[in-house]
Design an enzyme around this catalytic site. Structure first.
Site, PDB file in Angstrom:
ATOM      1  N   PRO A 122       0.818  -1.085  -0.068  1.00  0.00           N
ATOM      2  CA  PRO A 122      -0.052   0.014  -0.082  1.00  0.00           C
ATOM      3  C   PRO A 122       0.876   1.369   0.188  1.00  0.00           C
ATOM      4  CG  PRO A 122      -0.113  -1.134   2.155  1.00  0.00           C
ATOM      5  CD  PRO A 122       0.841  -1.800   1.382  1.00  0.00           C
ATOM      6  N   ASP A 172      -2.218  10.815   1.370  1.00  0.00           N
ATOM      7  CA  ASP A 172      -2.713  11.067  -0.165  1.00  0.00           C
ATOM      8  C   ASP A 172      -1.878  11.989  -0.857  1.00  0.00           C
ATOM      9  OD1 ASP A 172      -4.630   9.998  -1.847  1.00  0.00           O
ATOM     10  OD2 ASP A 172      -5.917  11.620  -1.807  1.00  0.00           O
ATOM     11  N   HIS A 182       2.530   5.368   3.138  1.00  0.00           N
ATOM     12  CA  HIS A 182       1.332   4.435   3.287  1.00  0.00           C
ATOM     13  C   HIS A 182       0.155   5.198   2.530  1.00  0.00           C
ATOM     14  CE1 HIS A 182      -1.576   1.415   4.302  1.00  0.00           C
ATOM     15  NE2 HIS A 182      -0.776   0.750   4.896  1.00  0.00           N
ATOM     16  N   HIS A 183      -0.469   4.715   1.548  1.00  0.00           N
ATOM     17  CA  HIS A 183      -1.638   5.351   0.876  1.00  0.00           C
ATOM     18  C   HIS A 183      -2.882   5.547   1.449  1.00  0.00           C
ATOM     19  CE1 HIS A 183      -3.198   7.747  -2.432  1.00  0.00           C
ATOM     20  NE2 HIS A 183      -2.732   6.932  -3.254  1.00  0.00           N
ATOM     21  N   ALA A 184      -2.881   4.740   2.406  1.00  0.00           N
ATOM     22  CA  ALA A 184      -4.370   4.981   3.207  1.00  0.00           C
ATOM     23  C   ALA A 184      -4.233   6.028   4.414  1.00  0.00           C
ATOM     24  CB  ALA A 184      -4.371   3.357   4.352  1.00  0.00           C
TER      25      ALA A 184
END
Length: 210
Positions: free
Chosen positions: A24, A190, A185-187
Site C-alpha cells: 500500500p 494521499d 502508506h497510501h491509506a
C-alpha cells in the site's frame, strides 16, 4: 497519542481500499531547491547531514498525516515522529540506524543528534524499539543524483512508517538542488499530503535562518 476516527464515509472507503493492498505504499521523487539552506549552513559552519535530518523531520512533523500510524484496525496520531536515519559506523562498511527525538529547536536537535550519532559509531544498532512505530525512516545516498529509489521492506505485514531519502547535492543554473524521495502508506497519506510535503520542504529551505 490519540486515536483517529474517520467521520466521512468516503474517507473510510479510501482507507480500507489502500489498507487492503499487499503493497500500500506509494512514492514520489523530486529535485528540491535548497540554495538558501545550503549557503546558510556553509556560512555558519553547521553540519550538513544532521541539519538535513532536522529540515526533513520538521517538514514531516508539521503535517499530521505523516505522524499517523496504523495499529491493527486503528489509526493513531503521535505528537512527534522521531527521525531514524542512517549513519556510518566503525564496526563495518555498512550503516547503523540513529534514532533521535525530533526537537523543534534546531541547535538542541543538533546537539542531541550528534551525541547519539557518536554512540552509534562504536555501538551500532539495527533494531527498532519493541512496540514503537513513531519513526521516520531516513537514509542518505549522497553519491547519486537519483531520480527514483526502492526501499527494502516487508510486504506481509506492511508497516505505516514514512521513508524519506535524499541524494547528491548539485548546482544547476545558479541554484543548489537535491533529490528527495518520500514514500508513505497510501491509506494515510494521499497525493495532496505528499505534495504539501514537497512544497513545504522547499519553503522551509528557502526561509531557513540561524
Amino acid at each position: 497519542m490519540k486515536k483517529i476516527k474517520f467521520d466521512s464515509a468516503h474517507r473510510k472507503k479510501h482507507f480500507a481500499f489502500f489498507n487492503g493492498m499487499s503493497h500500500p505504499h506509494f512514492q514520489l521523487t523530486a529535485n528540491i531547491v535548497i540554495t538558501n539552506f545550503y549557503k546558510t549552513l556553509k556560512t555558519y559552519n553547521k553540519p550538513l547531514n544532521n541539519s538535513l535530518v532536522y529540515l526533513l523531520s520538521k517538514t514531516a512533523n508539521d503535517i499530521k498525516e505523516f505522524r499517523w500510524r496504523i495499529r491493527g484496525e486503528e489509526v493513531v496520531e503521535h505528537p512527534m515522529a522521531r527521525p531514524s536515519f542512517t549513519v556510518p559506523t566503525e564496526q563495518a562498511d555498512v550503516f547503523s540506524f540513529c534514532t533521535v527525538d525530533y526537537i523543534t529547536d534546531y541547535e538542541a536537535f543538533l546537539a542531541e543528534a550528534s551525541r547519539i550519532q557518536e554512540l552509534m559509531r562504536t555501538n551500532p544498532s539495527f533494531e527498532d524499539e519493541e512496540g514503537m512505530d513513531n519513526y521516520l525512516f531516513m537514509s542518505a545516498i549522497p553519491w547519486v543524483k537519483f531520480t527514483g529509489i526502492q526501499h527494502a521492506m516487508n510486504y506481509h505485514p506492511h508497516d505505516s512508517v514514512p521513508r524519506i531519502s535524499w541524494g547528491k547535492i548539485y548546482e544547476e543554473n545558479t541554484e543548489i538542488l537535491m533529490p528527495v524521495s518520500v514514500q508513505a502508506h497510501h491509506a494515510l497519506v494521499d497525493g495532496r499530503h505528499m505534495g504539501m510535503y514537497f512544497n513545504n520542504l522547499e519553503e522551509n529551505a528557502l526561509n531557513f535562518k540561524l
